[in-house]
Every structure is written in C-alpha cells, then in structure tokens.
Write a protein that holds these residues in place. Structure first.
Motif, PDB file in Angstrom:
ATOM      1  N   GLU A 124     157.681 -44.153  19.397  1.00 62.34           N
ATOM      2  CA  GLU A 124     158.574 -43.778  18.548  1.00 62.34           C
ATOM      3  C   GLU A 124     158.416 -43.722  17.268  1.00 62.34           C
ATOM      4  O   GLU A 124     158.605 -42.742  16.510  1.00 62.34           O
ATOM      5  CB  GLU A 124     159.850 -44.203  19.261  1.00 62.34           C
ATOM      6  CG  GLU A 124     161.206 -43.345  18.515  1.00 62.34           C
ATOM      7  CD  GLU A 124     161.299 -42.139  19.168  1.00 62.34           C
ATOM      8  OE1 GLU A 124     160.873 -41.755  20.267  1.00 62.34           O
ATOM      9  OE2 GLU A 124     161.893 -41.277  18.274  1.00 62.34           O
ATOM     10  N   CYS A 125     158.322 -45.274  16.743  1.00 65.01           N
ATOM     11  CA  CYS A 125     158.441 -45.489  15.382  1.00 65.01           C
ATOM     12  C   CYS A 125     156.938 -46.054  14.748  1.00 65.01           C
ATOM     13  O   CYS A 125     156.691 -46.325  13.752  1.00 65.01           O
ATOM     14  CB  CYS A 125     159.457 -46.602  14.980  1.00 65.01           C
ATOM     15  SG  CYS A 125     158.738 -48.217  16.262  1.00 65.01           S
ATOM     16  N   HIS A 126     155.672 -46.025  15.742  1.00 67.16           N
ATOM     17  CA  HIS A 126     154.515 -46.456  15.576  1.00 67.16           C
ATOM     18  C   HIS A 126     154.483 -47.953  14.720  1.00 67.16           C
ATOM     19  O   HIS A 126     153.892 -48.098  13.803  1.00 67.16           O
ATOM     20  CB  HIS A 126     153.702 -45.355  14.672  1.00 67.16           C
ATOM     21  CG  HIS A 126     153.672 -44.053  15.240  1.00 67.16           C
ATOM     22  ND1 HIS A 126     153.101 -43.817  16.505  1.00 67.16           N
ATOM     23  CD2 HIS A 126     154.241 -42.854  15.296  1.00 67.16           C
ATOM     24  CE1 HIS A 126     152.770 -42.908  16.880  1.00 67.16           C
ATOM     25  NE2 HIS A 126     154.002 -41.941  16.092  1.00 67.16           N
ATOM     26  N   VAL A 172     164.420 -47.701  20.167  1.00 64.91           N
ATOM     27  CA  VAL A 172     163.568 -47.664  21.646  1.00 64.91           C
ATOM     28  C   VAL A 172     163.199 -48.984  21.693  1.00 64.91           C
ATOM     29  O   VAL A 172     162.942 -49.800  22.869  1.00 64.91           O
ATOM     30  CB  VAL A 172     162.329 -46.686  21.488  1.00 64.91           C
ATOM     31  CG1 VAL A 172     161.600 -46.718  22.508  1.00 64.91           C
ATOM     32  CG2 VAL A 172     163.092 -45.193  21.390  1.00 64.91           C
ATOM     33  N   CYS A 173     162.064 -49.581  20.377  1.00 69.32           N
ATOM     34  CA  CYS A 173     161.661 -50.809  20.699  1.00 69.32           C
ATOM     35  C   CYS A 173     162.419 -52.180  20.210  1.00 69.32           C
ATOM     36  O   CYS A 173     161.954 -53.351  20.019  1.00 69.32           O
ATOM     37  CB  CYS A 173     160.272 -51.052  19.918  1.00 69.32           C
ATOM     38  SG  CYS A 173     160.452 -50.576  18.101  1.00 69.32           S
ATOM     39  N   LYS A 174     163.804 -51.736  19.789  1.00 72.62           N
ATOM     40  CA  LYS A 174     164.799 -52.661  19.498  1.00 72.62           C
ATOM     41  C   LYS A 174     164.052 -53.766  18.458  1.00 72.62           C
ATOM     42  O   LYS A 174     164.394 -54.761  18.189  1.00 72.62           O
ATOM     43  CB  LYS A 174     165.023 -53.890  20.847  1.00 72.62           C
ATOM     44  CG  LYS A 174     165.557 -53.234  21.997  1.00 72.62           C
ATOM     45  CD  LYS A 174     166.381 -54.284  22.860  1.00 72.62           C
ATOM     46  CE  LYS A 174     166.456 -53.530  24.148  1.00 72.62           C
ATOM     47  NZ  LYS A 174     165.569 -53.542  25.193  1.00 72.62           N
ATOM     48  N   GLY A 175     163.604 -52.798  17.411  1.00 69.38           N
ATOM     49  CA  GLY A 175     163.230 -53.316  16.283  1.00 69.38           C
ATOM     50  C   GLY A 175     162.084 -53.940  16.169  1.00 69.38           C
ATOM     51  O   GLY A 175     161.767 -54.558  15.015  1.00 69.38           O
ATOM     52  N   GLU A 176     161.372 -54.093  17.201  1.00 66.88           N
ATOM     53  CA  GLU A 176     160.041 -54.912  17.156  1.00 66.88           C
ATOM     54  C   GLU A 176     158.773 -54.045  16.938  1.00 66.88           C
ATOM     55  O   GLU A 176     157.935 -54.767  16.570  1.00 66.88           O
ATOM     56  CB  GLU A 176     159.902 -55.365  18.895  1.00 66.88           C
ATOM     57  CG  GLU A 176     161.033 -56.264  19.470  1.00 66.88           C
ATOM     58  CD  GLU A 176     160.806 -57.556  18.942  1.00 66.88           C
ATOM     59  OE1 GLU A 176     159.785 -58.226  18.682  1.00 66.88           O
ATOM     60  OE2 GLU A 176     161.905 -58.305  18.643  1.00 66.88           O
ATOM     61  N   GLY A 177     158.720 -52.870  17.195  1.00 66.27           N
ATOM     62  CA  GLY A 177     157.490 -52.039  16.883  1.00 66.27           C
ATOM     63  C   GLY A 177     156.737 -51.921  18.147  1.00 66.27           C
ATOM     64  O   GLY A 177     155.692 -51.479  18.235  1.00 66.27           O
TER      65      GLY A 177
END
Ligand code: DAH
Length: 341
Positions: free
Chosen positions: A267-269, A275-280
């Motif tokens: 989603e955010c690369h 989606v990744c709860k801010g983790e990346g």
C-alpha cells in the motif's frame, strides 16, 4: 317397426360418431345392443308382426346390429389412435429447450493459495508430506528443542488430548520436520501443509484452528543464502516480481540463527500506513537454519549436514494476496464471499 329400426340406426350412428371417449362408447354399446338395450326392446315386439313381415324385419334388425357393431369397433379404434397420439405428443422431448443451469461450487480461497504455493515448491524439487493433527508432544515439543518451561506447553495455550501431556492437537506443522527426518535420509526437500490448533480467542486475526505450511531442506552445504533465495522466489511468484522482502533476526527454539521475513507494504511501499499499522512492513513467516540439536535428536549428523526450515501461515498469505481484512470470513462458508476469489 321398420321405421323404428331405421330411426334407431340413425340415432345410434350419430351418437357413436360423437362419442368422445371409451366410457361413452361402452355406455352406447350397452344402450343399443345390451340385453335390455333399445334394439332388443324393438325385437321383443316381433311377435306382433305377420308371418310375411317377420323375416324381412328380422333381416333388417340383424343388418342394423352388424352395422352398429362395426361402427362401435371403428369408433373405438379411432379413439385409441387419438389417445395414443395425445400421449406421444405429451411425452415429446424438446432437445432445443435451453438446459437447466447447475450451480457449480468453487475452490475455497485457502485451497487456491495452497495449490499455488505447492505448485511453486514442487517446481523447486520439493515433495509434499502430510502428518497427524493429533500429535505426540515428543515430536511437537521435545524433539524441536522446545524447553520444558516454554509457554506453548501450558494448558492455557495447547489443546491436550491426554492428562499426562504426551498427546495434543499440534500447535504448529513443525513436528513434520521430525517425522520426515525419522523417515528419510538427506537430501530432504519437503513441504508439509496442514491444520494447527491453539487456544486463541476468535477475532479478525486469530482462530483456534488455522493452517500452516512447513518447509524443510537438509543437505550438505545448505546455507542461509538458500533459505533467502527460496523464500524470495516464493514471494515474487505469489505477489509479483517487484515484491520487496526483508529478513529480521528472531528466536525460535528449533532454528539457529532464526529470522522472520517481512513483506514491504504494497500500500505505502515502506512509508507506513493504515494497512501495515505504520510499520511499512508486514510480517509473513518464520524461518531459520535447523538447530544442530534438532538434527542430532533425529539422527542426522550436523557436522555433515545443514538445513533450513520455515513456517508460513496460510491464512495470512491468502489474506494479503486477496486483501481480505477479517480471518473469520474464511471459515463462515458464505458463498457470496467465497465466490469472489
Ligand atoms: N512453527 C513456527 C510457528 O508456529 C513457525 C516456524 C518458524 C516454523 C521458524 C519453522 C521455522 O520451521 O524454522 O510460529
């Protein structure tokens, strides 16, 4: 009397001609030709005739009887033919009518993803191994180097089958490593998919029953490079060639060193998002080099052989693959949901 007979002949002719079914026809036969029928009734009056008239009328009556009989017969034949034709028409099979559609079932999304994974691994020379869901603690814990005081051995974590804690519902597919090492000599390349059980409450990401896919490779000279190459290949084949992964140090009792593999968030690369709860990054599996003690306990010499192992959560893989946000959807068997994949 001649007139009466002729009138009877005309009337019967008309009635027989108009008879619409067998019952009516039979009633007419009785009415005209029966013992108490109309023809008989007329003939009973023959006594009143003169000697000259009698044979003439007698002959006429016989002729009329014969006519009536043949008319009844031919009407009967005609009706039978009509009935036959009606029945044949009703039974006609029209092969040009469009068929009734049968709703076909569909492969469950978990099976779709599992088939994909097994295809990829069999392509790399792995074979598939399956083992029991009711497992010996010896295989699921002891031979995997899981310490006596590990929380997974607690009754609050694991579904024990026997009071003595020797048998339980397997909580991972890793005991298949031990079973395979017992059954075959290296080189070993196996994939072991199956159900596992843990005492977890049901929510969007947990279920007391789920599926894992265990992998084990043992041969001379196997390194962490083989592990990374194999798992990167898997991820790129499933999620596309641009998939980015990372390996993070971790701890598992049965591997040393151990790692977890993350997928860069599609989603955010890597920037961090909802989606990744801010983790990346999104954790996807656990893996590592098989612990020398584990090899040894299963009779494989760690001085000669080395290997890697991994454990993938099938649900997680499928949920990432099809962007399914709630695990429970996979088990509710709602055809409207399942038919989308
Ligand atoms: N059995 C582990 C679990 O259930 C997953 C796992 C991690 C399997 C590392 C392995 C491994 O084979 O090497 O969390």
């Amino acid at each position: 009397m001649k007139e009466m007979l002729e009138a009877l002949r005309d009337a019967s002719r008309q009635a027989i001609d108009a008879a619409a079914d067998m019952d009516v026809l039979e009633a007419l036969r009785i009415r005209y030709l029966g013992k108490k029928g109309e023809l008989t009734a007329i003939l009973k009056q023959m006594g009143r005739l003169s000697a000259e008239e009698r044979p003439v009328i007698g002959q006429l009556a016989n002729q009329i009887r014969a006519e009536m009989e043949s008319e009844l017969d031919s009407r009967k034949a005609a009706l039978a033919a009509r009935l036959q034709e009606l029945r044949l028409n009703a039974e006609t099979l029209d092969v040009t009518i469009p068929g009734k559609e049968v709703r076909l079932g569909k492969k469950h999304v978990l099976n779709t993803v599992l088939d994909e994974v097994t295809d990829i691994f069999t392509g790399m020379g792995f074979s598939i191994a399956e083992g029991p869901e009711i497992e010996l603690s010896l295989y699921d814990f002891d031979r995997l180097n899981i310490p006596e005081n590990h929380t997974v051995r607690e009754w609050t974590d694991t579904f024990y089958i026997t009071e003595d804690e020797k048998v339980h519902l397997r909580c991972q597919t890793s005991p298949m490593q031990v079973r395979v090492m017992e059954a075959m000599k290296p080189p070993i390349r196996i994939l072991a998919p199956g159900r596992v059980y843990r005492k977890d409450e049901i929510d969007a990401t947990h279920s007391p029953m789920f599926h894992q896919i265990e992998g084990l490779v043992i041969d001379r000279g196997i390194t962490m490079g083989d592990l990374k190459g194999t798992l990167n290949t898997l991820m790129q084949r499933i999620y596309g060639p641009d998939t980015v992964t990372r390996f993070r140090p971790h701890h598992f009792p049965f591997t040393e060193p151990s790692c977890e593999m993350d997928l860069q968030c599609f989603e955010c690369h890597g920037a961090g998002c909802r989606v990744c709860k801010g983790e990346g990054w999104i954790e996807i599996l656990g893996a590592g080099m098989v612990h020398p003690k584990v090899l040894e306990m299963s009779g494989i010499d760690p001085e000669i052989y080395s290997g890697f192992a991994f454990g993938i959560g099938l649900e997680r893989l499928a949920m990432r693959r099809f962007q399914i946000s709630d695990l429970r959807l996979l088990y509710e068997n709602d055809i409207r949901f399942l038919s989308q994949f």
